[in-house]
Write an enzyme that holds these catalytic residues in place. Structure first.
Site, PDB file in Angstrom:
ATOM      1  N   HIS A  36      -3.534   0.493 -41.067  1.00 17.23           N
ATOM      2  CA  HIS A  36      -4.731   1.131 -41.631  1.00 17.23           C
ATOM      3  C   HIS A  36      -4.307   2.169 -42.674  1.00 17.23           C
ATOM      4  O   HIS A  36      -3.112   2.484 -42.784  1.00 17.23           O
ATOM      5  CB  HIS A  36      -5.504   1.857 -40.516  1.00 17.23           C
ATOM      6  CG  HIS A  36      -4.740   3.039 -40.027  1.00 17.23           C
ATOM      7  ND1 HIS A  36      -3.717   2.931 -39.105  1.00 17.23           N
ATOM      8  CD2 HIS A  36      -4.768   4.349 -40.389  1.00 17.23           C
ATOM      9  CE1 HIS A  36      -3.176   4.119 -38.917  1.00 17.23           C
ATOM     10  NE2 HIS A  36      -3.792   5.001 -39.684  1.00 17.23           N
ATOM     11  N   HIS A 121      -1.411   5.974 -48.200  1.00 24.54           N
ATOM     12  CA  HIS A 121      -0.341   5.067 -47.782  1.00 24.54           C
ATOM     13  C   HIS A 121      -0.793   4.302 -46.547  1.00 24.54           C
ATOM     14  O   HIS A 121      -1.733   4.726 -45.854  1.00 24.54           O
ATOM     15  CB  HIS A 121       0.931   5.864 -47.456  1.00 24.54           C
ATOM     16  CG  HIS A 121       0.742   6.774 -46.285  1.00 24.54           C
ATOM     17  ND1 HIS A 121       0.189   8.035 -46.410  1.00 24.54           N
ATOM     18  CD2 HIS A 121       0.990   6.603 -44.959  1.00 24.54           C
ATOM     19  CE1 HIS A 121       0.119   8.598 -45.216  1.00 24.54           C
ATOM     20  NE2 HIS A 121       0.592   7.741 -44.311  1.00 24.54           N
TER      21      HIS A 121
HETATM   22  O1  3AM Z   1      -1.607   6.766 -41.375  1.00 24.37           O
HETATM   23  P1  3AM Z   1      -0.418   7.415 -40.768  1.00 24.37           P
HETATM   24  O2  3AM Z   1       0.327   6.511 -39.836  1.00 24.37           O
HETATM   25  O3  3AM Z   1       0.477   8.067 -41.749  1.00 24.37           O
HETATM   26  O4  3AM Z   1       0.791   9.841 -38.404  1.00 24.37           O
HETATM   27  C1  3AM Z   1      -0.493   9.647 -37.870  1.00 24.37           C
HETATM   28  C2  3AM Z   1      -1.241   8.536 -38.549  1.00 24.37           C
HETATM   29  O5  3AM Z   1      -1.001   8.606 -39.924  1.00 24.37           O
HETATM   30  C3  3AM Z   1      -1.348  10.830 -38.231  1.00 24.37           C
HETATM   31  O6  3AM Z   1      -2.671  10.354 -38.093  1.00 24.37           O
HETATM   32  C4  3AM Z   1      -2.688   8.958 -38.337  1.00 24.37           C
HETATM   33  C5  3AM Z   1      -3.375   8.245 -37.214  1.00 24.37           C
HETATM   34  O7  3AM Z   1      -2.756   8.549 -35.998  1.00 24.37           O
HETATM   35  N1  3AM Z   1      -1.107  11.967 -37.358  1.00 24.37           N
HETATM   36  C6  3AM Z   1      -0.826  11.947 -36.044  1.00 24.37           C
HETATM   37  N2  3AM Z   1      -0.672  13.205 -35.588  1.00 24.37           N
HETATM   38  C7  3AM Z   1      -0.867  14.022 -36.635  1.00 24.37           C
HETATM   39  C8  3AM Z   1      -0.849  15.440 -36.811  1.00 24.37           C
HETATM   40  N3  3AM Z   1      -0.606  16.264 -35.794  1.00 24.37           N
HETATM   41  C9  3AM Z   1      -1.141  13.232 -37.776  1.00 24.37           C
HETATM   42  N4  3AM Z   1      -1.396  13.768 -38.972  1.00 24.37           N
HETATM   43  C10 3AM Z   1      -1.368  15.114 -39.077  1.00 24.37           C
HETATM   44  N5  3AM Z   1      -1.102  15.928 -38.028  1.00 24.37           N
END
Ligand code: 3AM
Length: 179
Positions: A36, A121
Site C-alpha cells: 500500500h 513510497h
Molecule cells: O508505508 P510504510 O510501510 O512506509 O512504517 C509503517 C508503515 O509505513 C508506518 O505506518 C505505515 C503503516 O503501518 N509506521 C509504523 N509505525 C510508525 C510510527 N511510529 C509509522 N510511521 C510513523 N511513526
C-alpha cells in the site's frame, strides 16, 4: 486501534509489485495483500478520535488522479544501515494535495499532523543486515521498474494489527475522491 490512512492497489497490481519481492537476503518482504501507499500514520487511537477522524475523512474533497510507480530505493541512515526497501512514485501534485488534506482532516479530528516531509513510497521489505553488494545489485537490477498509470479513486482508513508474523492491514473505511 492502531490506524493509518493510505491508498491501496487492485490485486493484479499488487501481484506485479510482489514480483519485486524476491532475490535479496536480509529482506523481510511485505505480504502482497499488505502492499500500500501510506498517506499518514496515526498510531494508537481511542474510539472517539477514530470516529471523529472517520467524519473528517468523509468530508475530505480532492480529485481522483493517476499515479505511476517507478524505481526502487531505501530509507536508512545515510544508506549505511538501510532499514526499508521501497518503490517510488513519479512526481504527482494531486497526491501531494491529497496528503495535505488528509493531514488537515487529522488535525480537525484532534490529532497531531505527522510533521515529517511526505516521501510517497510503497514499502516492499524491512531490511536487516542485507549484504551491501547484493542490495546494490538489487537496486540497479530493478532501477527501471515502472508500473502505471494507476487510477486512484479513493482513500482508505486502515487498521494495522501487529502479529507475530508481522502486521496485517484491514481497510476499515473508504472515502471516494471526486471523479
Ligand atoms: O508505508 P510504510 O510501510 O512506509 O512504517 C509503517 C508503515 O509505513 C508506518 O505506518 C505505515 C503503516 O503501518 N509506521 C509504523 N509505525 C510508525 C510510527 N511510529 C509509522 N510511521 C510513523 N511513526
Amino acid at each position: 486501534m492502531r490506524l493509518f490512512v493510505g491508498i491501496d492497489f487492485p490485486p493484479e497490481l499488487r501481484q506485479c509489485l510482489a514480483l519485486l519481492c524476491a532475490g535479496l537476503p536480509g529482506a523481510r518482504w511485505v505480504e502482497p495483500e499488505n502492499l500500500h501507499l501510506t498517506l499518514a500514520f496515526i498510531g494508537e487511537t481511542d474510539d472517539e478520535t477514530a470516529r471523529a477522524l472517520d467524519v473528517e475523512l468523509g468530508r475530505l474533497r480532492a480529485p481522483a488522479f493517476d499515479v505511476t510507480l517507478t524505481g526502487v530505493n531505501v530509507f536508512g541512515a545515510g544508506g549505511r544501515k538501510p532499514r526499508s526497501l521501497w518503490v517510488g512514485v513519479e512526481a504527482c501534485e494531486a497526491l501531494v494535495l491529497l496528503q495535505g488534506r488528509v493531514e488537515a482532516a487529522m488535525v480537525r479530528a484532534g490529532l497531531a499532523p505527522e510533521g515529517r516531509k511526505f516521501t510517497p513510497h510503497v514499502t516492499l521489505a524491512r531490511l536487516k543486515d542485507a549484504p551491501t553488494g547484493r542490495l546494490a545489485e538489487y537496486l540497479s537490477g530493478n532501477g527501471l521498474f515502472r508500473l502505471g498509470p494507476i487510477a486512484i479513486g479513493d482513500v482508505v482508513l486502515f487498521e494495522s494489527v501487529l502479529g507475530r508474523a508481522g502486521a496485517h492491514y484491514t481497510a476499515l473505511a473508504r472515502y471516494p475522491l471526486a471523479g
